[in-house]
Design an enzyme around this catalytic site. Structure first.
Site, PDB file in Angstrom:
ATOM      1  N   SER A 106      14.510  30.264  -9.656  1.00 47.63           N
ATOM      2  CA  SER A 106      15.232  29.163  -9.516  1.00 47.63           C
ATOM      3  C   SER A 106      15.199  28.646  -7.792  1.00 47.63           C
ATOM      4  O   SER A 106      15.246  29.509  -6.893  1.00 47.63           O
ATOM      5  CB  SER A 106      16.592  29.140  -9.854  1.00 47.63           C
ATOM      6  OG  SER A 106      16.892  29.340 -10.980  1.00 47.63           O
ATOM      7  N   ASP A 159      21.031  19.324  -8.828  1.00 50.38           N
ATOM      8  CA  ASP A 159      20.867  20.934  -8.515  1.00 50.38           C
ATOM      9  C   ASP A 159      19.961  21.047  -7.223  1.00 50.38           C
ATOM     10  O   ASP A 159      19.106  22.001  -7.275  1.00 50.38           O
ATOM     11  CB  ASP A 159      20.441  21.538  -9.948  1.00 50.38           C
ATOM     12  CG  ASP A 159      20.813  22.943  -9.605  1.00 50.38           C
ATOM     13  OD1 ASP A 159      21.336  23.384  -8.679  1.00 50.38           O
ATOM     14  OD2 ASP A 159      20.314  23.801 -10.486  1.00 50.38           O
ATOM     15  N   HIS A 209      22.543  25.672  -7.315  1.00 50.53           N
ATOM     16  CA  HIS A 209      23.071  26.792  -7.985  1.00 50.53           C
ATOM     17  C   HIS A 209      22.622  28.082  -7.415  1.00 50.53           C
ATOM     18  O   HIS A 209      23.384  29.282  -7.567  1.00 50.53           O
ATOM     19  CB  HIS A 209      22.904  26.902  -9.462  1.00 50.53           C
ATOM     20  CG  HIS A 209      21.451  27.288 -10.049  1.00 50.53           C
ATOM     21  ND1 HIS A 209      20.647  26.436 -10.361  1.00 50.53           N
ATOM     22  CD2 HIS A 209      20.959  28.601  -9.821  1.00 50.53           C
ATOM     23  CE1 HIS A 209      19.495  27.128 -10.784  1.00 50.53           C
ATOM     24  NE2 HIS A 209      19.642  28.388 -10.519  1.00 50.53           N
TER      25      HIS A 209
END
Length: 478
Positions: free
Chosen positions: A210, A137, A107
């Site tokens: 992230s 992910d 992402h």
């Protein structure tokens, strides 16, 4: 005074011993200094469509419309803002090889036109996307550098224990190369994905973290920071990192093939609950109950609906979630031994795995094609009003021509059947692992279960073509 001094020394010594017993590090500085050169900031750039006008900030014709239009003009969002513009996003990642492979979250880079990597020493390099896996992910990038890059290695996430110290590093809120520390709060967390195996940590993780690494105290990556649980978007000490033992398998495949290649068994499964275990005569509620076997590897290997998968390739099966992960991590084309419990007997099947990505969207196997007896009568049993499936009912319910079984016409809302999700329109195709075409078939299966001392009977129920097993209790006093 001497007593107070002595007491203070005892307290200091006690605290020191407690800290040593917990393995609390005196400082994280040495570890941070060692691993920092391998952690990177990631900036992505994407072209997005422009917008015009005040964009709903004020109603058309409002006296404030001119003011907001002037404000937007000054900030590049005026009448000409319908032109395409670039939008940037920030994330984190880490180098896993000296030749420039970098791991991050999918992402972080999804939809990006340009990906720029900033290293700890200040160097910036453009990155090429090697491959992604939205299911976990994870994304793999590659940069071309003039010389070997400093990198970090993956550790074994399976040996991490709740309470172990961990350290996260990344680019939270664009601050860059920020370190936070905490402990492993929980293991084997699942959020929403099929292959989820998250490490939960209270180390501070925020937006921009992230894709960054979660380190153990040996400087090994045991997780990739992916998500947080928060009511306000900021860290409240509940962060999730995808376990390294999941990530490494994905990264290896992306590196070799540019895509994932997961093993595929080809069955529909559900957990074995205590009442299902009792209905099947199993000693404990474990394994994975096969509810359907479409065309594929399992069917070719002789697996049948109603089998309980107890072992896969030498690994004891605890539940469906574990089985899905184990199968996915097994090499495509490998022939494995699958131990099943079939009607109380143990059988070993040899099954050659297919590839899940190629099987996505496979049509389930249809039920058998014998003609269904046309019986107009209904029967009330176990809180269900049942009627054999006729052609008129098939047409009314828009079922396949080959569909057969007993249709649930209504369900008593005060019964166990309703509590377990049975509803009008469901079709019961099996009872006690035997096909039921007529009401008498179900009565016979119930009688057999009672004679065998069973407290419940296992029904195979289909709704919209999707099968599942439901165990209903029997009234043994009848």
């Amino acid at each position: 005074m001497f007593w107070l001094t002595t007491l203070s020394m005892v307290l200091i010594l006690s605290q020191s011993l407690m800290a040593h017993a917990r393995g609390a590090p005196e400082t994280f500085a040495d570890l941070a200094e060692r691993i920092s050169p391998a952690v990177v900031n990631i900036t992505t750039s994407t072209v997005v469509a422009g917008r015009t006008g005040p964009q709903g900030i004020v109603p058309e014709g409002s006296p404030f419309e001119d003011f907001f239009r002037e404000f937007q003009d000054r900030n590049g969002n005026g009448p000409n803002s319908d032109r395409p513009r670039r939008s940037s996003a920030l994330g984190s990642g880490f180098v896993i090889s000296e030749d420039g492979y970098i791991v991050t979250n999918n992402h972080v880079i999804e939809g990006a036109d340009e990906i720029m990597i900033e290293f700890f020493e200040g160097q910036e390099l453009p990155a090429q996307l090697i491959g992604t896996d939205p299911n976990t992910d994870i994304a793999l990038l590659k940069v071309e550098a003039d010389g070997p890059l400093k990198f970090v290695s993956f550790g074994d996430s399976d040996i991490s224990r709740v309470g172990d110290w961990v350290m996260a590093m990344g680019n939270p809120l664009g601050q860059g190369f920020s370190v936070s520390a905490g402990i492993v709060s929980a293991r084997n967390r699942a959020l929403s994905g099929t292959y989820d195996d998250y490490i939960q940590t209270d180390a501070a993780i925020n937006r921009g973290n992230s894709g960054g690494p979660l380190f153990n105290m040996d400087g090994e990556v045991i997780g990739v920071n992916t998500a947080i649980l928060s009511p306000n978007g900021g860290s409240i000490g509940i962060g999730f990192s995808m376990a390294s033992n999941v990530v490494t398998k994905v990264v290896d495949q992306l590196r070799e093939f540019g895509e994932t290649r997961r093993g595929w068994l080809g069955v529909r499964i559900q957990d074995v609950t205590p009442d299902v275990a009792e209905a099947l005569g199993l000693e404990k509620a474990s394994g994975a109950l096969v509810s359907d076997v479409p065309d594929g590897p399992a069917k070719d290997g002789g697996m049948m609906a109603g089998d309980v998968i107890m072992s896969f390739d030498g690994v004891d099966v605890v539940d469906t979630r574990q089985l899905v992960r184990v199968v996915a991590n097994t090499q495509v084309g490998k022939t494995v031994r699958v131990v099943v419990n079939r009607e109380g007997e143990t059988q070993t099947l040899k099954i050659t795995l297919g590839r899940r990505e190629e099987a996505e969207g496979a049509v389930p196997a249809s039920v058998t094609t014998d003609d269904t007896p046309e019986e107009p009568q209904t029967m009330d049993l176990m809180g269900l009003t049942l009627q054999p499936l006729t052609q008129d009912l098939r047409d009314e319910m828009q079922l396949d021509e080959n569909a057969k079984g007993l249709v649930v016409m209504s369900v008593d809302e005060t019964t166990e059947a309703f509590e377990k999700g049975l509803r009008a329109g469901d079709v019961i195709t099996e009872a006690g692992q035997s096909q039921v075409l007529a009401l008498a078939d179900l009565e016979d299966r119930i009688a057999e279960a009672k004679d065998a001392g069973r407290k419940s009977i296992l029904l195979l129920v289909r709704r919209g073509g999707d099968p599942r097993f439901v165990a209903l209790g029997l009234d043994t006093d009848e």
